[in-house]
Scaffold this motif. Structure first.
Motif, mmCIF file in Angstrom:
data_model
loop_
_atom_site.group_PDB
_atom_site.id
_atom_site.type_symbol
_atom_site.label_atom_id
_atom_site.label_comp_id
_atom_site.label_asym_id
_atom_site.label_seq_id
_atom_site.Cartn_x
_atom_site.Cartn_y
_atom_site.Cartn_z
ATOM 1 N N LEU A 130 0.835 -1.199 0.000
ATOM 2 C CA LEU A 130 0.000 0.000 0.000
ATOM 3 C C LEU A 130 0.870 1.249 0.000
ATOM 4 O O LEU A 130 1.665 1.470 0.920
ATOM 5 N N THR A 131 0.768 2.063 -1.049
ATOM 6 C CA THR A 131 1.615 3.256 -1.167
ATOM 7 C C THR A 131 0.899 4.527 -0.752
ATOM 8 O O THR A 131 1.545 5.523 -0.422
ATOM 9 N N SER A 132 -0.415 4.512 -0.792
ATOM 10 C CA SER A 132 -1.150 5.711 -0.376
ATOM 11 C C SER A 132 -2.533 5.326 0.122
ATOM 12 O O SER A 132 -3.106 4.329 -0.320
ATOM 13 N N ILE A 133 -3.017 6.113 1.030
ATOM 14 C CA ILE A 133 -4.373 5.922 1.524
ATOM 15 C C ILE A 133 -4.885 7.257 2.034
ATOM 16 O O ILE A 133 -4.129 8.045 2.621
ATOM 17 N N GLU A 171 -6.008 -0.123 17.159
ATOM 18 C CA GLU A 171 -4.678 -0.676 17.383
ATOM 19 C C GLU A 171 -4.163 -1.392 16.134
ATOM 20 O O GLU A 171 -4.902 -2.122 15.485
ATOM 21 N N ARG A 172 -2.915 -1.124 15.781
ATOM 22 C CA ARG A 172 -2.225 -1.799 14.675
ATOM 23 C C ARG A 172 -2.958 -1.668 13.339
ATOM 24 O O ARG A 172 -2.755 -2.479 12.436
ATOM 25 N N ALA A 173 -3.793 -0.658 13.211
ATOM 26 C CA ALA A 173 -4.625 -0.517 12.006
ATOM 27 C C ALA A 173 -3.794 -0.518 10.732
ATOM 28 O O ALA A 173 -4.184 -1.118 9.717
ATOM 29 N N PHE A 174 -2.638 0.167 10.739
ATOM 30 C CA PHE A 174 -1.774 0.244 9.558
ATOM 31 C C PHE A 174 -0.369 -0.285 9.866
ATOM 32 O O PHE A 174 0.577 0.018 9.147
ATOM 33 N N SER A 175 -0.243 -1.048 10.915
ATOM 34 C CA SER A 175 1.064 -1.576 11.299
ATOM 35 C C SER A 175 1.683 -2.408 10.178
ATOM 36 O O SER A 175 1.009 -3.235 9.560
ATOM 37 N N GLY A 176 2.955 -2.153 9.886
ATOM 38 C CA GLY A 176 3.650 -2.915 8.857
ATOM 39 C C GLY A 176 3.339 -2.504 7.438
ATOM 40 O O GLY A 176 3.742 -3.205 6.498
ATOM 41 N N CYS A 177 2.641 -1.384 7.252
ATOM 42 C CA CYS A 177 2.379 -0.870 5.895
ATOM 43 C C CYS A 177 3.630 -0.116 5.431
ATOM 44 O O CYS A 177 3.668 1.126 5.389
ATOM 45 N N SER A 178 4.661 -0.879 5.091
ATOM 46 C CA SER A 178 5.981 -0.301 4.829
ATOM 47 C C SER A 178 6.052 0.498 3.535
ATOM 48 O O SER A 178 7.001 1.254 3.320
ATOM 49 N N GLY A 179 5.047 0.381 2.655
ATOM 50 C CA GLY A 179 5.062 1.129 1.404
ATOM 51 C C GLY A 179 4.504 2.541 1.513
ATOM 52 O O GLY A 179 4.723 3.374 0.624
ATOM 53 N N LEU A 180 3.784 2.829 2.594
ATOM 54 C CA LEU A 180 3.234 4.180 2.767
ATOM 55 C C LEU A 180 4.356 5.190 2.913
ATOM 56 O O LEU A 180 5.316 4.968 3.663
ATOM 57 N N SER A 235 7.953 1.714 7.694
ATOM 58 C CA SER A 235 9.325 2.188 7.482
ATOM 59 C C SER A 235 9.465 3.137 6.300
ATOM 60 O O SER A 235 10.453 3.866 6.204
ATOM 61 N N GLY A 236 8.492 3.129 5.363
ATOM 62 C CA GLY A 236 8.564 4.030 4.220
ATOM 63 C C GLY A 236 8.041 5.428 4.490
ATOM 64 O O GLY A 236 8.254 6.346 3.690
ATOM 65 N N LEU A 237 7.339 5.606 5.606
ATOM 66 C CA LEU A 237 6.794 6.930 5.933
ATOM 67 C C LEU A 237 7.917 7.950 6.082
ATOM 68 O O LEU A 237 8.877 7.726 6.820
ATOM 69 N N THR A 238 7.788 9.079 5.395
ATOM 70 C CA THR A 238 8.757 10.164 5.564
ATOM 71 C C THR A 238 8.154 11.341 6.318
ATOM 72 O O THR A 238 8.896 12.134 6.907
ATOM 73 N N SER A 239 6.832 11.458 6.316
ATOM 74 C CA SER A 239 6.198 12.563 7.041
ATOM 75 C C SER A 239 4.815 12.150 7.511
ATOM 76 O O SER A 239 4.138 11.359 6.856
#
Length: 336
Positions: free
Chosen positions: A84-87, A98-107, A128-132
């Motif tokens: 998932l890259t965007s939402i 809790e943990r709703a988006f946990s591990g969504c490393s593409g965001l 891990s992909g989140l920059t902001s």
């Protein structure tokens, strides 16, 4: 069809697409969990709640549209959706579980709208992909480890209503460079909310009126720099005056109920000859005023000279004693 039950398509690992009809208003927990080949899905407008684990493990999902009618996102709803890259979280959402988006490393970025009042524990952990991230003005509490392990995160913006930040909320954010906090009241927090994050090299921006509170409290005081948010304003304590009254140094300023932080420096040393000693008699006094909710005043300094070693009853009590030695008798010079 108006309802899709729990686990309806659970683990359909070759499943690539599905069309859900507009009449559906309810999708059960884990309904599409572990559909690892599912690349896209459209949620009908009638759905108001994303249930627990509904799309967890859908690692091939690249985008998803959450309809405006949704008010709550359940626990682990999109957990481990690593593709998932965007939402877009609609304005009507009030809680993220809790943990709703946990591990969504593409965001790469996330904006939490003003309507959200709570974020559960681990909600964005290991993204891990989140920059902001931008946290809206409605949020009052940031949960335990909510953004822990967001190793690419460089910038955090926190809105006006946050009153509490729980343990390790931003721990292991190893790329962190700047944090903006617009909270109108100083939030309660634990000292480990930035554990293993390089805040000693980062910049913190806060409302000017709260500069003192952040500068004097851990973990905020560990930031390399703390600056007022541009355009914010806070009054400053009035600069103190220094005077001698009845043999004592007195600090005063025009700010009611201010307190004073003072220090002194000896300007000349004592000397000894035979059976006599001359005491140091020149001092530089420094003082600033402070009061909760105001910026510290400018520093005031003055040079003070005492009459140590002079003959005579300096305080007119009829005897020569230690009280005569400590009494300040000369004027204050060079007050700044």
């Amino acid at each position: 069809v108006t309802s899709i039950g729990e686990y309806a398509f659970f683990g359909c690992s070759s499943f690539t697409s599905i069309t859900i009809p507009d009449g559906v208003t309810s999708i059960g927990g884990s309904a599409f969990s572990n559909c690892r080949s599912l690349t896209s899905i459209t949620i009908p407008d009638g759905v108001t709640y994303i249930s627990n684990h509904t799309f967890s493990g859908c690692s091939s999902l690249t985008s998803i549209t959450i309809p405006d009618g949704v008010t709550s996102i359940g626990s682990s709803a999109f957990r481990e959706c690593s593709g998932l890259t965007s939402i877009t979280i609609p304005d009507g959402v009030t809680s993220i579980g809790e943990r709703a988006f946990s591990g969504c490393s593409g965001l790469t970025s996330i904006t939490i709208p003003d309507g959200v009042t709570s974020i559960g524990d681990d909600a964005f952990q290991d993204c891990s992909g989140l920059t902001s991230i931008t946290i809206g003005n409605g949020l009052t509490s940031i949960g335990y480890q909510a953004f822990s392990g967001c190793s690419g995160l460089t910038s955090i913006t926190i809105g006006k209503s946050v009153t509490s930040i729980w343990n390790n909320a931003f721990s292991n954010c190893t790329s962190l460079e700047e944090v903006y906090i617009y909270a109108e009241n100083f939030p309660s927090s634990k000292s480990n909310i930035f554990s293993n994050s390089p805040i000693n090299q980062a910049v913190l921006y806060v409302p000017a009126i709260l500069l003192n509170s952040y500068s004097e409290s851990s973990p905020w005081s560990n930031f390399k720099y703390i600056f007022p948010i541009e355009g914010s304003y806070a009054e400053r304590c009035a600069k103190p005056t220094i005077s001698i009254k009845d043999g004592e140094i007195v600090f005063e300023c025009e700010t009611p109920d201010a307190s004073y932080v003072s220090s002194y420096e000896i300007l000349n040393s004592s000397t000894t000859t035979d059976n006599k000693m001359s005491l140091p008699n020149r001092f530089r006094i420094s003082v600033y005023a402070q009061k909760y909710g105001l910026l510290d005043s400018p520093m005031a300094t003055a040079e003070v000279e005492t009459n140590y070693g002079k003959r005579g009853d300096l305080n007119d009590d009829g005897v020569l004693n230690a009280a005569d030695v400590v009494k300040l008798t000369n004027m204050i010079m060079n007050q700044e």
